[in-house]
Design a protein around this motif. Structure first.
Motif, PDB file in Angstrom:
ATOM      1  N   ARG A 108      -2.672   8.282   1.682  1.00 40.43           N
ATOM      2  CA  ARG A 108      -3.795   7.938   0.823  1.00 40.43           C
ATOM      3  C   ARG A 108      -4.499   9.130   0.176  1.00 40.43           C
ATOM      4  NH1 ARG A 108      -3.263   3.340  -0.839  1.00 40.43           N
ATOM      5  NH2 ARG A 108      -5.263   2.388  -0.513  1.00 40.43           N
TER       6      ARG A 108
ATOM      7  N   ASP B  60       0.842  -1.196   0.000  1.00 41.35           N
ATOM      8  CA  ASP B  60       0.000   0.000   0.000  1.00 41.35           C
ATOM      9  C   ASP B  60       0.875   1.243   0.000  1.00 41.35           C
ATOM     10  OD1 ASP B  60      -2.682  -1.029   0.150  1.00 41.35           O
ATOM     11  OD2 ASP B  60      -2.241  -1.664   2.198  1.00 41.35           O
TER      12      ASP B  60
ATOM     13  N   ARG C 137      -4.042   3.457  -9.210  1.00 43.94           N
ATOM     14  CA  ARG C 137      -4.365   3.567 -10.642  1.00 43.94           C
ATOM     15  C   ARG C 137      -3.329   4.486 -11.292  1.00 43.94           C
ATOM     16  NH1 ARG C 137      -9.708   4.768 -10.872  1.00 43.94           N
ATOM     17  NH2 ARG C 137     -10.111   2.589 -11.335  1.00 43.94           N
TER      18      ARG C 137
ATOM     19  N   ARG D 116      -0.506  -1.753  -4.387  1.00 37.26           N
ATOM     20  CA  ARG D 116      -1.915  -2.147  -4.322  1.00 37.26           C
ATOM     21  C   ARG D 116      -2.774  -0.900  -4.232  1.00 37.26           C
ATOM     22  NH1 ARG D 116      -3.694  -6.044  -0.836  1.00 37.26           N
ATOM     23  NH2 ARG D 116      -4.952  -4.566   0.299  1.00 37.26           N
ATOM     24  N   ASN D 117      -3.976  -1.030  -4.789  1.00 36.32           N
ATOM     25  CA  ASN D 117      -4.968   0.048  -4.732  1.00 36.32           C
ATOM     26  C   ASN D 117      -4.413   1.351  -5.311  1.00 36.32           C
ATOM     27  OD1 ASN D 117      -6.928  -1.639  -3.500  1.00 36.32           O
ATOM     28  ND2 ASN D 117      -5.808  -1.414  -1.581  1.00 36.32           N
TER      29      ASN D 117
ATOM     30  N   PRO E 296      -3.997   6.969  -5.611  1.00 36.28           N
ATOM     31  CA  PRO E 296      -4.576   5.873  -4.837  1.00 36.28           C
ATOM     32  C   PRO E 296      -6.054   5.727  -5.175  1.00 36.28           C
ATOM     33  CG  PRO E 296      -4.138   7.774  -3.432  1.00 36.28           C
ATOM     34  CD  PRO E 296      -3.623   8.107  -4.791  1.00 36.28           C
ATOM     35  N   THR E 297      -6.482   4.482  -5.348  1.00 34.99           N
ATOM     36  CA  THR E 297      -7.870   4.166  -5.677  1.00 34.99           C
ATOM     37  C   THR E 297      -8.185   2.790  -5.117  1.00 34.99           C
ATOM     38  OG1 THR E 297      -7.618   5.367  -7.765  1.00 34.99           O
ATOM     39  CG2 THR E 297      -9.505   3.917  -7.587  1.00 34.99           C
ATOM     40  N   PRO E 298      -9.333   2.605  -4.475  1.00 39.09           N
ATOM     41  CA  PRO E 298      -9.677   1.260  -3.987  1.00 39.09           C
ATOM     42  C   PRO E 298      -9.878   0.296  -5.163  1.00 39.09           C
ATOM     43  CG  PRO E 298     -11.215   2.927  -3.140  1.00 39.09           C
ATOM     44  CD  PRO E 298     -10.333   3.599  -4.129  1.00 39.09           C
ATOM     45  N   LEU E 299      -9.019  -0.704  -5.269  1.00 41.36           N
ATOM     46  CA  LEU E 299      -9.064  -1.650  -6.388  1.00 41.36           C
ATOM     47  C   LEU E 299      -8.931  -3.094  -5.916  1.00 41.36           C
ATOM     48  CD1 LEU E 299      -6.788   0.339  -8.866  1.00 41.36           C
ATOM     49  CD2 LEU E 299      -9.261   0.019  -9.048  1.00 41.36           C
ATOM     50  N   ASP E 300      -9.413  -3.398  -4.737  1.00 38.89           N
ATOM     51  CA  ASP E 300      -9.334  -4.757  -4.194  1.00 38.89           C
ATOM     52  C   ASP E 300      -7.914  -5.310  -4.222  1.00 38.89           C
ATOM     53  OD1 ASP E 300     -12.066  -4.919  -3.574  1.00 38.89           O
ATOM     54  OD2 ASP E 300     -12.542  -5.447  -5.652  1.00 38.89           O
ATOM     55  N   GLY E 301      -6.940  -4.450  -3.924  1.00 37.60           N
ATOM     56  CA  GLY E 301      -5.558  -4.898  -3.834  1.00 37.60           C
ATOM     57  C   GLY E 301      -4.791  -4.915  -5.142  1.00 37.60           C
TER      58      GLY E 301
END
Length: 106
Positions: free
Chosen positions: A17, A13, A76, A73-74, A37-42
């Motif tokens: 954030r 990570d 883009r 992770r997470n 940072p973007t929530p992307l399931d890891g």
């Protein structure tokens, strides 16, 4: 114009954030990279918009190498390309990561 999308598994990570990094300039033979940072399931997702069509296997190789060295992770990455060489792509990706990490230290 061609749009390419890649997804790689991540392991690390970002420590901060709420920021992003933008490097490079879209001009003849160059590109810009936005990393955020973007929530992307890891996962790490990379979207490439390029004027140079037919180079998807080269993009895959360059981006897979970056993802192997930096399994974020997470995150883009958005790349706007105007025909950059693989060496310039690698340089800009590294520059974006370093810019992001400088923000972490601030």
């Amino acid at each position: 114009m061609e749009t390419l999308r890649y997804r790689f598994p991540g392991q690390h990570d970002l420590t901060e954030r709420d920021h992003h990094a933008l490097v490079g300039v879209v001009a003849s033979g160059n590109l810009e990279v936005l990393i955020e940072p973007t929530p992307l399931d890891g996962a790490m997702e990379i979207e490439v918009i390029t004027s140079a069509t037919g180079f998807d296997t080269i993009w895959q190789a360059v981006l897979a190498d970056f993802a192997a060295r930096h399994p974020l992770r997470n995150v883009r990455l958005s790349i706007n390309d105007a025909g950059a060489t693989p060496a310039v792509v690698s340089l800009r990706l590294q520059q974006a990561l370093e810019t992001l990490q400088e923000g972490d230290a601030a």
